[in-house]
Scaffold this active site. Structure first.
Site, PDB file in Angstrom:
ATOM      1  N   HIS A 157       0.797   5.194   1.329  1.00 48.90           N
ATOM      2  CA  HIS A 157       0.057   6.049   2.263  1.00 48.90           C
ATOM      3  C   HIS A 157       0.714   7.424   2.287  1.00 48.90           C
ATOM      4  O   HIS A 157       1.952   7.519   2.358  1.00 48.90           O
ATOM      5  CB  HIS A 157       0.066   5.419   3.665  1.00 48.90           C
ATOM      6  CG  HIS A 157      -0.761   6.184   4.644  1.00 48.90           C
ATOM      7  ND1 HIS A 157      -2.140   6.174   4.612  1.00 48.90           N
ATOM      8  CD2 HIS A 157      -0.410   7.000   5.660  1.00 48.90           C
ATOM      9  CE1 HIS A 157      -2.602   6.942   5.579  1.00 48.90           C
ATOM     10  NE2 HIS A 157      -1.575   7.465   6.239  1.00 48.90           N
ATOM     11  N   ASN A 188       0.854  -1.190   0.000  1.00 50.94           N
ATOM     12  CA  ASN A 188       0.000   0.000   0.000  1.00 50.94           C
ATOM     13  C   ASN A 188       0.882   1.229   0.000  1.00 50.94           C
ATOM     14  O   ASN A 188       2.001   1.201   0.513  1.00 50.94           O
ATOM     15  CB  ASN A 188      -0.884   0.012   1.247  1.00 50.94           C
ATOM     16  CG  ASN A 188      -1.813   1.207   1.273  1.00 50.94           C
ATOM     17  OD1 ASN A 188      -2.423   1.560   0.256  1.00 50.94           O
ATOM     18  ND2 ASN A 188      -1.930   1.861   2.423  1.00 50.94           N
ATOM     19  N   SER A 207       4.738   6.825   2.342  1.00 50.02           N
ATOM     20  CA  SER A 207       5.337   5.548   2.738  1.00 50.02           C
ATOM     21  C   SER A 207       4.729   4.427   1.905  1.00 50.02           C
ATOM     22  O   SER A 207       3.520   4.406   1.686  1.00 50.02           O
ATOM     23  CB  SER A 207       5.019   5.239   4.209  1.00 50.02           C
ATOM     24  OG  SER A 207       5.347   6.321   5.053  1.00 50.02           O
ATOM     25  N   ASP A 238      -2.898   0.724   7.997  1.00 54.22           N
ATOM     26  CA  ASP A 238      -1.681   1.524   7.730  1.00 54.22           C
ATOM     27  C   ASP A 238      -0.559   1.214   8.717  1.00 54.22           C
ATOM     28  O   ASP A 238       0.192   2.105   9.135  1.00 54.22           O
ATOM     29  CB  ASP A 238      -2.010   3.034   7.780  1.00 54.22           C
ATOM     30  CG  ASP A 238      -3.040   3.441   6.739  1.00 54.22           C
ATOM     31  OD1 ASP A 238      -3.083   2.814   5.671  1.00 54.22           O
ATOM     32  OD2 ASP A 238      -3.814   4.376   7.013  1.00 54.22           O
TER      33      ASP A 238
HETATM   34  C1  GAR Z   1      -2.783   8.988  -2.732  1.00 58.81           C
HETATM   35  O1  GAR Z   1      -2.295  10.156  -2.136  1.00 58.81           O
HETATM   36  C2  GAR Z   1      -2.570   7.809  -1.818  1.00 58.81           C
HETATM   37  O2  GAR Z   1      -1.377   7.864  -1.086  1.00 58.81           O
HETATM   38  C3  GAR Z   1      -3.760   7.929  -0.915  1.00 58.81           C
HETATM   39  O3  GAR Z   1      -4.820   8.279  -1.751  1.00 58.81           O
HETATM   40  C4  GAR Z   1      -4.298   9.036  -2.857  1.00 58.81           C
HETATM   41  C5  GAR Z   1      -4.777   8.379  -4.120  1.00 58.81           C
HETATM   42  O4  GAR Z   1      -4.435   9.165  -5.235  1.00 58.81           O
HETATM   43  N1  GAR Z   1      -4.009   6.711  -0.202  1.00 58.81           N
HETATM   44  C6  GAR Z   1      -4.483   6.681   1.035  1.00 58.81           C
HETATM   45  O5  GAR Z   1      -4.774   7.668   1.670  1.00 58.81           O
HETATM   46  C7  GAR Z   1      -4.629   5.282   1.602  1.00 58.81           C
HETATM   47  N2  GAR Z   1      -4.657   5.321   3.021  1.00 58.81           N
HETATM   48  P1  GAR Z   1      -4.478   8.530  -6.674  1.00 58.81           P
HETATM   49  O6  GAR Z   1      -5.856   7.861  -6.840  1.00 58.81           O
HETATM   50  O7  GAR Z   1      -4.329   9.703  -7.587  1.00 58.81           O
HETATM   51  O8  GAR Z   1      -3.373   7.541  -6.793  1.00 58.81           O
END
Ligand code: GAR
Length: 209
Positions: free
Chosen positions: A129, A127, A156, A165
């Protein structure tokens, strides 16, 4: 009779020779910019992985539309069609199992996962984060980092385990928090680093598999 040991054309036994690319399934819920970065990286010469499929819990996620339009195998499994988290996760796991995958990359997959999904993929599910874990698990990471007066934030990549997480961190990228930053301006700069970090980590994990 020839063997790898005495045939000069063969690599030494210690050399890792991956003849097949790692098959990666990507889970998304939104825009999918990380997924697109992984797809772009998978197209580079010598990439050790390929994006075998992209699955989303939302039919209108920008990322799933883009993946479909770009000829990638896609699947939508709407969590609202299931009465429990477990039932949704079991259906998603069934799909992922059917795709003959080596790794799962969660990329903005905004669902709390149960053991129905995590246990079968333990050690093979990553994942990304948007925080410097163990700081700011969960949502609104950038707002929380700014409110705390932190000097830096980042992202991360970690292994997925049962706790949210919380799995072992594989790698992080750091981004300074600038005077006047809002959660949105910070998110834009962190996202740039997410794309680079996730591609690099997925390549390394694929090579090590
Ligand atoms: C990203 O910033 C990712 O790190 C976060 O959601 C966004 C997705 O953007 N993920 C989380 O918060 C998971 N806990 P994207 O759809 O443009 O890749």
């Amino acid at each position: 009779m020839t063997s790898a040991a005495n045939n000069p054309a063969s690599p030494p036994a210690s050399a890792k020779l991956r003849l097949k690319k790692c098959r990666v399934g990507v889970l998304i819920s939104g825009a999918g910019s990380n997924m697109r970065a992984l797809v772009a990286s998978s197209h580079q010469v010598n990439s050790p992985y390929e994006i075998a499929c992209v699955a989303s819990n939302k039919a209108d996620a920008g990322g799933i539309v883009w993946a479909h339009e770009n000829g990638i195998t896609t699947k939508v499994i709407n969590h609202k069609d299931f009465s429990t988290h477990e039932a949704f996760d079991a259906a998603l796991n069934d799909y992922l199992q059917s795709q003959n995958l080596d790794l799962i990359a969660c990329a903005g997959f905004m669902r709390i996962m149960t053991s129905q999904l995590i246990t079968p993929w333990q050690g093979r599910m990553l994942n990304i984060h948007p925080s410097l874990l163990p700081l700011y698990k969960g949502l609104h990471t950038h707002a929380r980092a700014i409110a705390a007066g932190d000097k830096e934030s980042g992202c991360s990549v970690h292994w997925v385990t049962a706790a949210l997480d919380d799995g072992p961190v594989i790698a992080q990228a750091r981004v300074p928090i600038l005077k006047g930053d809002t959660p949105d301006t910070l998110a834009v700069r962190v996202l740039v680093e997410e794309h680079k970090l996730y591609s690099a980590v997925l390549a390394q994990v694929s090579r090590d598999l």
